[in-house]
Design a protein around this motif. Structure first.
Motif, PDB file in Angstrom:
ATOM      1  N   VAL A  43       0.699  -1.369  -0.137  1.00 28.81           N
ATOM      2  CA  VAL A  43      -0.064   0.134  -0.024  1.00 28.81           C
ATOM      3  C   VAL A  43       0.881   1.145   0.039  1.00 28.81           C
ATOM      4  N   THR A  44       2.173   1.161   0.762  1.00 33.33           N
ATOM      5  CA  THR A  44       2.812   2.439   0.906  1.00 33.33           C
ATOM      6  C   THR A  44       3.423   2.673  -0.524  1.00 33.33           C
ATOM      7  N   GLU A  45       3.723   1.366  -1.134  1.00 34.02           N
ATOM      8  CA  GLU A  45       4.484   1.434  -2.715  1.00 34.02           C
ATOM      9  C   GLU A  45       3.329   2.238  -3.564  1.00 34.02           C
ATOM     10  N   TYR A  46       2.205   1.789  -3.505  1.00 32.03           N
ATOM     11  CA  TYR A  46       1.025   2.315  -4.450  1.00 32.03           C
ATOM     12  C   TYR A  46       0.737   3.987  -4.062  1.00 32.03           C
ATOM     13  N   ARG A  47       0.864   4.296  -2.865  1.00 28.58           N
ATOM     14  CA  ARG A  47       0.598   5.389  -2.616  1.00 28.58           C
ATOM     15  C   ARG A  47       1.790   6.577  -3.239  1.00 28.58           C
ATOM     16  N   THR A  48       3.191   5.837  -3.155  1.00 30.62           N
ATOM     17  CA  THR A  48       4.181   6.532  -3.670  1.00 30.62           C
ATOM     18  C   THR A  48       3.988   6.562  -5.272  1.00 30.62           C
ATOM     19  N   ILE A  49       3.695   5.586  -5.917  1.00 29.99           N
ATOM     20  CA  ILE A  49       3.224   5.625  -7.155  1.00 29.99           C
ATOM     21  C   ILE A  49       2.404   6.611  -7.564  1.00 29.99           C
ATOM     22  N   VAL A  50       1.019   6.776  -6.872  1.00 26.59           N
ATOM     23  CA  VAL A  50       0.322   7.481  -7.137  1.00 26.59           C
ATOM     24  C   VAL A  50       0.828   9.181  -7.105  1.00 26.59           C
ATOM     25  N   SER A  51       1.813   9.325  -6.155  1.00 30.85           N
ATOM     26  CA  SER A  51       2.284  10.795  -6.058  1.00 30.85           C
ATOM     27  C   SER A  51       3.396  10.933  -7.448  1.00 30.85           C
ATOM     28  N   MET A  52       3.978   9.789  -7.868  1.00 30.70           N
ATOM     29  CA  MET A  52       4.757  10.034  -8.663  1.00 30.70           C
ATOM     30  C   MET A  52       4.137  10.240 -10.053  1.00 30.70           C
ATOM     31  N   VAL A  53       3.045   9.484 -10.252  1.00 32.63           N
ATOM     32  CA  VAL A  53       2.181   9.611 -11.599  1.00 32.63           C
ATOM     33  C   VAL A  53       1.643  11.007 -11.578  1.00 32.63           C
ATOM     34  N   ASN A  54       1.164  11.606 -10.548  1.00 33.48           N
ATOM     35  CA  ASN A  54       0.614  12.907 -10.593  1.00 33.48           C
ATOM     36  C   ASN A  54       1.660  13.850 -10.873  1.00 33.48           C
ATOM     37  N   LYS A  55       2.665  14.015 -10.242  1.00 30.98           N
ATOM     38  CA  LYS A  55       4.022  14.669 -10.476  1.00 30.98           C
ATOM     39  C   LYS A  55       4.286  14.626 -11.988  1.00 30.98           C
ATOM     40  N   VAL A  56       4.574  13.484 -12.471  1.00 29.88           N
ATOM     41  CA  VAL A  56       5.077  13.528 -13.974  1.00 29.88           C
ATOM     42  C   VAL A  56       3.967  13.872 -15.011  1.00 29.88           C
ATOM     43  N   VAL A 100      -2.234  10.127 -16.880  1.00 25.48           N
ATOM     44  CA  VAL A 100      -1.451   8.989 -16.724  1.00 25.48           C
ATOM     45  C   VAL A 100      -2.246   7.906 -16.008  1.00 25.48           C
ATOM     46  N   ARG A 101      -2.303   6.796 -16.510  1.00 23.94           N
ATOM     47  CA  ARG A 101      -3.317   5.710 -16.051  1.00 23.94           C
ATOM     48  C   ARG A 101      -2.204   4.581 -15.769  1.00 23.94           C
ATOM     49  N   PHE A 102      -2.323   3.787 -14.705  1.00 24.58           N
ATOM     50  CA  PHE A 102      -1.617   2.874 -14.461  1.00 24.58           C
ATOM     51  C   PHE A 102      -2.436   1.680 -13.633  1.00 24.58           C
ATOM     52  N   ALA A 103      -2.131   0.167 -13.861  1.00 26.33           N
ATOM     53  CA  ALA A 103      -2.731  -0.762 -13.261  1.00 26.33           C
ATOM     54  C   ALA A 103      -1.571  -1.788 -13.174  1.00 26.33           C
ATOM     55  N   TYR A 104      -1.575  -2.646 -11.972  1.00 27.45           N
ATOM     56  CA  TYR A 104      -0.721  -3.684 -11.790  1.00 27.45           C
ATOM     57  C   TYR A 104      -1.319  -4.614 -10.560  1.00 27.45           C
ATOM     58  N   ASP A 105      -0.687  -6.027 -10.643  1.00 27.81           N
ATOM     59  CA  ASP A 105      -1.118  -6.784  -9.695  1.00 27.81           C
ATOM     60  C   ASP A 105      -0.007  -6.740  -8.681  1.00 27.81           C
ATOM     61  N   GLY A 122      -4.918   2.999 -10.661  1.00 31.35           N
ATOM     62  CA  GLY A 122      -5.017   4.688 -10.650  1.00 31.35           C
ATOM     63  C   GLY A 122      -4.914   5.461 -11.807  1.00 31.35           C
ATOM     64  N   GLN A 123      -4.861   6.791 -11.598  1.00 27.60           N
ATOM     65  CA  GLN A 123      -4.677   7.570 -12.653  1.00 27.60           C
ATOM     66  C   GLN A 123      -4.338   9.282 -11.868  1.00 27.60           C
ATOM     67  N   SER A 124      -3.715   9.700 -12.851  1.00 25.09           N
ATOM     68  CA  SER A 124      -3.178  11.090 -12.386  1.00 25.09           C
ATOM     69  C   SER A 124      -4.572  12.007 -12.253  1.00 25.09           C
ATOM     70  N   LYS A 125      -4.434  13.118 -11.419  1.00 27.25           N
ATOM     71  CA  LYS A 125      -5.559  13.954 -11.223  1.00 27.25           C
ATOM     72  C   LYS A 125      -5.590  15.251 -11.852  1.00 27.25           C
TER      73      LYS A 125
END
Length: 125
Positions: A43-56, A100-105, A122-125
């Motif tokens: 879950v921590t990694e997911y939250r980090t990915i969401v913030s990275m995706v929003n930034k890029v 930017v959208r992403f999905a992973y298992d 998830g996706q960027s906001k």
């Protein structure tokens, strides 16, 4: 002659936790703790990915290769992001906004051969 009265303890049912009950609750709590300890890093990694995706999406560039490269640079800086690479991103433009959208298992081994599968998206906001 004196009459002695013997006091007999009352026969109330004992109340308390039995050994079986204690073991049941111990196993239940330990199992819940195991699952929580294994899931928190995902879950921590997911939250980090969401913030990275929003930034890029905001600052990563205007073309798909620039955004992917920006995500890869962010991945090198952030510790522990291994589930997603720049190639896994779906990058589109909606109006003037880059999305930017992403999905992973993520498969988490609890106790071999038992695994927990979490599907993140998830996706960027």
């Amino acid at each position: 002659m004196h009459s002695t009265s013997c006091s007999v303890p009352s026969s109330r049912a004992q109340q308390g936790v039995t050994l079986i009950g204690l073991l049941f609750w111990a196993v239940l709590l330990c199992s819940a703790a195991l699952v929580i300890m294994k899931v928190i890093p995902a879950v921590t990694e997911y939250r980090t990915i969401v913030s990275m995706v929003n930034k890029v999406a905001k600052e990563g560039g205007s073309t798909v290769p620039e955004i992917r490269a920006s995500f890869e640079r962010s991945r090198q800086v952030e510790y522990g992001v291994t589930s997603l690479t720049g190639r896994d991103l779906e990058i589109t433009k909606e109006g003037e906004t880059v999305v930017v959208r992403f999905a992973y298992d993520r498969e988490i081994e609890l106790i071999s051969p038992v695994y927990l599968l979490i599907k993140f998206e998830g996706q960027s906001k």
